[in-house]
Design an enzyme around this catalytic site. Structure first.
Site, PDB file in Angstrom:
ATOM      1  CB  SER A 189      37.785  41.190  38.246  1.00 42.92           C
ATOM      2  OG  SER A 189      36.647  41.050  37.414  1.00 42.92           O
ATOM      3  CG  ASP A 196      31.761  47.545  35.851  1.00 39.23           C
ATOM      4  OD1 ASP A 196      31.008  46.553  35.836  1.00 39.23           O
ATOM      5  OD2 ASP A 196      32.937  47.504  36.284  1.00 39.23           O
ATOM      6  CG  HIS A 222      33.749  44.741  38.296  1.00 37.06           C
ATOM      7  ND1 HIS A 222      33.820  44.900  36.926  1.00 37.06           N
ATOM      8  CD2 HIS A 222      34.546  43.687  38.586  1.00 37.06           C
ATOM      9  CE1 HIS A 222      34.630  43.992  36.408  1.00 37.06           C
ATOM     10  NE2 HIS A 222      35.086  43.236  37.389  1.00 37.06           N
TER      11      HIS A 222
END
Length: 418
Positions: A146, A391, A394
């Site tokens: 990702s 997070d 990311h």
């Protein structure tokens, strides 16, 4: 060489839990993307591509970046009030909610005002049309997890404004996403989901588990059947390996499952990838890049001793205290393994894109609580608990991955120029 601080067993367990919970975001995000697309046009394969016409190279293009004279990965982040991102959340329709931090409520935008300045040279200004000219008639494929998907979406957003609306399309065909710039360019930018590069039980783009992993260390041909038709390949694989110190894997017989320490398994997998490159890549026609690990910023005590937070509420990069900053989330052993594997290639050249150090400084660039979990934006209650829900893997877009792509553009432009 900078030596990382060793984590204690308890810290390792915390790191594994943090990474595992955040990786769930990627799985859910891909599933939602499929639901968004009700009709998937057939993606035609390009045959008999004509040679691209010469493109205009300005004097600045000819004088600027040369990897033989300048290391673009050494330098500093420079604040610039006039530095505007190449796109915005509103101008690029291809961004997913996981990365649109401003739209999701992030109150500050300072993370978009930092420009990477290499020591000893300048990167050529990024020009979307020129990027498309350089890869005219070609397939550019980003392969990985990702984090790599964010780099792909960043590149799409960086070039899409140069393409007339009627000449561009975006398709989701798992395990791929494909942006096509038609008309005069006939370019495809593609993303291919392969978190371990080699084959694994996590290869289904929308139906895979974070906690249970089984990697086939010597199997790659299913992926490779798609990769070998690309003209430019950009690979990345790191964070999915780091869930635990050990990983279940097979080598040889698929029935022969055993537990490997991660470093050993990673080395074997990268050797399988290298052998595939040597057997399938035509170095006269194809270019290969490998992105080094994208750093995490899970513990604020690494840059602010005595604190007990993470990347949440960080609004400025790490300020080096007389030496480069290196966090414990970046594994030097893994870095050395991929460097050694690439260095032993005989027929195929792989350009190693060492983006780890420059990204280490950017503790301010992560999505933190302004992203998604399990396909949904965080609730107010979850946002009030950043220690458990932030997070720190990311990145917001526009953001740090744009710089990775700017450097990639510099390499592609230099190759064309040469």
């Amino acid at each position: 060489m900078i030596q990382p601080t060793l984590l204690q067993p308890a810290d390792r367990r915390l790191a594994a839990a943090a990474i595992a919970s955040i990786l769930l975001l990627g799985s859910a995000r891909l599933l939602l993307d499929i639901f968004k697309t009700n009709h998937q046009p057939h993606l035609s394969t390009i045959h008999n591509k004509p040679s691209p016409p010469p493109i205009f190279l300005s004097p600045a293009d000819r004088r600027s970046f040369s990897p033989a004279k300048c290391n673009p990965f050494e330098g500093q982040w420079v604040w610039n009030d006039d530095h505007n991102p190449l796109y915005t959340e509103d101008s690029c329709p291809y961004l997913v909610k996981q990365t649109t931090c401003q739209r999701n409520g992030r109150p500050d935008g300072a993370y978009q005002r930092w420009r990477w300045k290499p020591a000893g040279c300048e990167l050529p200004p990024f020009e979307a049309a020129k990027m498309l000219d350089v890869v005219r008639g070609k397939r550019v494929m980003f392969v990985g997890d990702s984090v790599m998907r964010s780099q792909f979406e960043s590149m799409v957003c960086m070039v899409q404004a140069a393409v007339p609306r009627g000449a561009r399309s975006f398709d989701r065909v798992p395990p791929r996403k494909v942006f096509r710039a038609g008309g005069e360019w006939d370019v495809t930018l593609e993303y291919y989901w392969a978190p371990f590069i080699v084959e694994s039980i996590s290869d289904h783009a929308t139906n895979h588990t974070v906690h249970k992993r089984l990697v086939s260390l010597d199997a790659i041909d299913k992926h490779g059947a798609t990769w070998k038709e690309a003209d430019v390949l950009v690979f990345e694989s790191y964070v999915w390996w780091m869930h635990k110190p050990f990983i279940n894997a097979t080598y040889g017989s698929p029935e022969n499952i055993r537990e490997y320490d991660v470093a050993t398994a990673y080395k074997v997998a990268m050797e399988t990838w290298a052998n595939w490159l040597e057997a399938n890549i035509n170095p006269r026609r194809q270019s290969v890049f490998f992105m080094s690990m994208s750093p995490t910023h899970l513990w604020s005590w690494e840059w602010r001793p005595g604190s007990d937070g993470n990347c949440f509420n960080e609004t400025y990069p790490v300020e080096p205290a007389g030496r480069p900053y290196w966090g414990t989330g970046s594994n030097l052993q893994i870095m050395n393994i991929i460097g050694d594997v690439i260095g032993r290639l005989r027929r195929v050249k792989v350009t190693f894109m060492n983006i780890t150090q420059l990204s280490e400084y950017r503790k301010d660039g992560h999505t933190t609580v302004y992203g998604e979990r399990k396909g949904k934006l965080l609730t107010g209650e979850q946002r009030s608990d950043p220690k458990n829900f932030a997070d720190c893997i990311h990145w917001c877009l526009p953001g740090v991955p744009d710089t990775w792509n700017h450097i990639l553009y510099a390499y592609l432009l230099h190759s064309y120029r040469s």
